[in-house]
Design a protein around this motif. Structure first.
Motif, PDB file in Angstrom:
ATOM      1  N   SER A   1       0.828  -1.207   0.000  1.00 14.64           N
ATOM      2  CA  SER A   1       0.000   0.000   0.000  1.00 14.64           C
ATOM      3  C   SER A   1       0.864   1.260   0.000  1.00 14.64           C
ATOM      4  CB  SER A   1      -0.923  -0.010   1.217  1.00 14.64           C
ATOM      5  OG  SER A   1      -1.647   1.185   1.306  1.00 14.64           O
ATOM      6  N   LEU A   2       1.912   1.254   0.809  1.00 12.20           N
ATOM      7  CA  LEU A   2       2.829   2.400   0.854  1.00 12.20           C
ATOM      8  C   LEU A   2       3.399   2.663  -0.540  1.00 12.20           C
ATOM      9  CD1 LEU A   2       4.488   4.513   2.484  1.00 12.20           C
ATOM     10  CD2 LEU A   2       6.230   2.723   2.744  1.00 12.20           C
ATOM     11  N   TRP A   3       3.834   1.613  -1.217  1.00 17.07           N
ATOM     12  CA  TRP A   3       4.392   1.765  -2.557  1.00 17.07           C
ATOM     13  C   TRP A   3       3.349   2.323  -3.526  1.00 17.07           C
ATOM     14  CZ3 TRP A   3       8.986   1.928  -4.742  1.00 17.07           C
ATOM     15  CH2 TRP A   3       9.086   1.802  -6.123  1.00 17.07           C
ATOM     16  N   ASN A   4       2.134   1.788  -3.443  1.00 15.31           N
ATOM     17  CA  ASN A   4       1.081   2.192  -4.375  1.00 15.31           C
ATOM     18  C   ASN A   4       0.605   3.626  -4.186  1.00 15.31           C
ATOM     19  OD1 ASN A   4       1.106  -0.280  -5.684  1.00 15.31           O
ATOM     20  ND2 ASN A   4      -0.492  -1.136  -4.389  1.00 15.31           N
ATOM     21  N   ILE A   5       0.646   4.123  -2.959  1.00 12.72           N
ATOM     22  CA  ILE A   5       0.147   5.478  -2.712  1.00 12.72           C
ATOM     23  C   ILE A   5       1.264   6.483  -2.467  1.00 12.72           C
ATOM     24  CG2 ILE A   5      -2.030   4.630  -1.759  1.00 12.72           C
ATOM     25  CD1 ILE A   5      -0.839   5.650   0.999  1.00 12.72           C
ATOM     26  N   ALA A   6       2.496   6.063  -2.704  1.00 16.61           N
ATOM     27  CA  ALA A   6       3.652   6.915  -2.393  1.00 16.61           C
ATOM     28  C   ALA A   6       3.539   8.306  -3.003  1.00 16.61           C
ATOM     29  CB  ALA A   6       4.938   6.239  -2.849  1.00 16.61           C
ATOM     30  N   ASP A   7       3.083   8.392  -4.238  1.00 14.19           N
ATOM     31  CA  ASP A   7       3.041   9.712  -4.894  1.00 14.19           C
ATOM     32  C   ASP A   7       1.989  10.631  -4.306  1.00 14.19           C
ATOM     33  OD1 ASP A   7       1.107   8.031  -5.876  1.00 14.19           O
ATOM     34  OD2 ASP A   7       1.342   8.635  -7.968  1.00 14.19           O
ATOM     35  N   SER A   8       1.066  10.104  -3.519  1.00 13.65           N
ATOM     36  CA  SER A   8       0.042  10.966  -2.910  1.00 13.65           C
ATOM     37  C   SER A   8       0.313  11.256  -1.437  1.00 13.65           C
ATOM     38  CB  SER A   8      -1.343  10.334  -3.066  1.00 13.65           C
ATOM     39  OG  SER A   8      -1.407   9.124  -2.341  1.00 13.65           O
ATOM     40  N   LEU A   9       1.426  10.748  -0.901  1.00  9.24           N
ATOM     41  CA  LEU A   9       1.754  11.012   0.503  1.00  9.24           C
ATOM     42  C   LEU A   9       2.174  12.471   0.685  1.00  9.24           C
ATOM     43  CD1 LEU A   9       3.872   7.857   1.443  1.00  9.24           C
ATOM     44  CD2 LEU A   9       1.599   8.424   2.293  1.00  9.24           C
ATOM     45  N   PRO A  10       1.724  13.091   1.771  1.00 10.19           N
ATOM     46  CA  PRO A  10       2.186  14.453   2.046  1.00 10.19           C
ATOM     47  C   PRO A  10       3.680  14.450   2.378  1.00 10.19           C
ATOM     48  CG  PRO A  10       0.431  13.790   3.585  1.00 10.19           C
ATOM     49  CD  PRO A  10       0.762  12.618   2.737  1.00 10.19           C
ATOM     50  N   ASP A  11       4.357  15.500   2.019  1.00 11.12           N
ATOM     51  CA  ASP A  11       5.797  15.591   2.284  1.00 11.12           C
ATOM     52  C   ASP A  11       6.103  15.641   3.780  1.00 11.12           C
ATOM     53  OD1 ASP A  11       6.330  15.605  -0.416  1.00 11.12           O
ATOM     54  OD2 ASP A  11       6.275  17.796  -0.565  1.00 11.12           O
ATOM     55  N   THR A  12       5.141  16.072   4.578  1.00  6.87           N
ATOM     56  CA  THR A  12       5.372  16.268   6.003  1.00  6.87           C
ATOM     57  C   THR A  12       4.966  15.062   6.859  1.00  6.87           C
ATOM     58  OG1 THR A  12       3.188  17.274   6.197  1.00  6.87           O
ATOM     59  CG2 THR A  12       5.072  18.765   5.837  1.00  6.87           C
ATOM     60  N   ILE A  13       4.633  13.952   6.226  1.00  2.00           N
ATOM     61  CA  ILE A  13       4.177  12.774   6.974  1.00  2.00           C
ATOM     62  C   ILE A  13       5.327  12.176   7.787  1.00  2.00           C
ATOM     63  CG2 ILE A  13       4.646  11.040   5.205  1.00  2.00           C
ATOM     64  CD1 ILE A  13       1.910   9.823   5.933  1.00  2.00           C
ATOM     65  N   TYR A  14       4.986  11.680   8.979  1.00  2.00           N
ATOM     66  CA  TYR A  14       5.959  10.945   9.780  1.00  2.00           C
ATOM     67  C   TYR A  14       5.816   9.477   9.403  1.00  2.00           C
ATOM     68  CZ  TYR A  14       6.626  15.096  12.609  1.00  2.00           C
ATOM     69  OH  TYR A  14       6.930  16.364  13.034  1.00  2.00           O
ATOM     70  N   LEU A  15       6.813   8.975   8.723  1.00  2.00           N
ATOM     71  CA  LEU A  15       6.759   7.636   8.152  1.00  2.00           C
ATOM     72  C   LEU A  15       6.498   6.564   9.211  1.00  2.00           C
ATOM     73  CD1 LEU A  15       6.913   6.433   5.376  1.00  2.00           C
ATOM     74  CD2 LEU A  15       9.372   6.272   5.611  1.00  2.00           C
ATOM     75  N   LYS A  16       7.195   6.659  10.330  1.00  2.00           N
ATOM     76  CA  LYS A  16       7.027   5.672  11.397  1.00  2.00           C
ATOM     77  C   LYS A  16       5.574   5.660  11.872  1.00  2.00           C
ATOM     78  CE  LYS A  16       8.578   4.558  16.073  1.00  2.00           C
ATOM     79  NZ  LYS A  16       9.481   4.948  17.169  1.00  2.00           N
ATOM     80  N   ASN A  17       5.023   6.824  12.155  1.00  2.00           N
ATOM     81  CA  ASN A  17       3.636   6.905  12.618  1.00  2.00           C
ATOM     82  C   ASN A  17       2.677   6.359  11.571  1.00  2.00           C
ATOM     83  OD1 ASN A  17       4.681   8.118  14.863  1.00  2.00           O
ATOM     84  ND2 ASN A  17       3.879  10.150  14.416  1.00  2.00           N
TER      85      ASN A  17
END
Length: 192
Positions: free
Chosen positions: A60-76
């Motif tokens: 899922s992370l790979w599939n939606i990577a381009d829509s992730l906000p730049d400020t997201i905390y990856l661990k959270n």
């Protein structure tokens, strides 16, 4: 100095992940996989389900990577995704609650089909139930013997529904294991 772990800021990782960088994905996967697996296993108490849940989270992370906000905390984000996937699994179980209960009960007894009679089996189940921690035993008795729903049990005992699911799952696992060991031991004794 060569073994020093290098931490990449989330912003940089997200930026590279948006570019579909396989190397970045591999870094994230290697860094978080074991921790996420332990989290999923703590919820699900099943190795295969935990592995599948974590793998689905990474897909899922790979599939939606381009829509992730730049400020997201990856661990959270990853921990929350795994937690929600586990909770969704429990919700799915609740939908199938009646069939799941019957199947689980059948599995408990499946390794003990050669017991001479049901009374002997019932006595053994009661003995094994007595070995469970008190709260877990109460949850199982309320579910199996009283036919209560997870929601009702959680309300009566003032615990979360997820906790009820966990108690049931762990108790059934313990029951299956204990009854199977007893069955195998009896077969061993008969053999000699």
């Amino acid at each position: 100095m060569l073994n020093k772990k290098v931490d990449f800021p989330d912003k940089l990782l997200i930026k590279e992940l948006k570019k579909k960088s396989h190397k970045t994905f591999e870094i994230i996967f290697n860094h978080y996989y074991e921790k996420l697996y332990r989290l999923a296993f703590a919820y699900l108490m099943n190795q295969d389900l935990a592995e599948d849940t974590v793998q689905e989270t990474f897909i899922s992370l790979w599939n939606i990577a381009d829509s992730l906000p730049d400020t997201i905390y990856l661990k959270n984000y990853l921990y929350t995704s795994v937690k929600h996937a586990c909770l969704d699994y429990f919700k799915h179980l609740q939908v199938m609650d009646v069939n799941k209960d019957k199947l689980t009960e059948a599995l408990i007894f499946s390794g003990t089909a050669e017991y001479e009679d049901n009374q002997k089996l019932l006595e053994r189940v009661k003995l094994v139930l007595a070995e469970l921690p008190e709260q877990q035993r109460r949850v199982v008795e309320m579910k199996v013997f009283d036919g209560m729903s997870y929601q009702t049990i959680s309300e009566i005992l003032n615990i979360k529904e997820e906790t009820v699911h966990t108690h049931i799952k762990r108790a059934y696992k313990f029951l299956r294991h204990s009854l199977l060991i007893t069955h195998l031991w009896n077969r061993f004794i008969e053999y000699f």
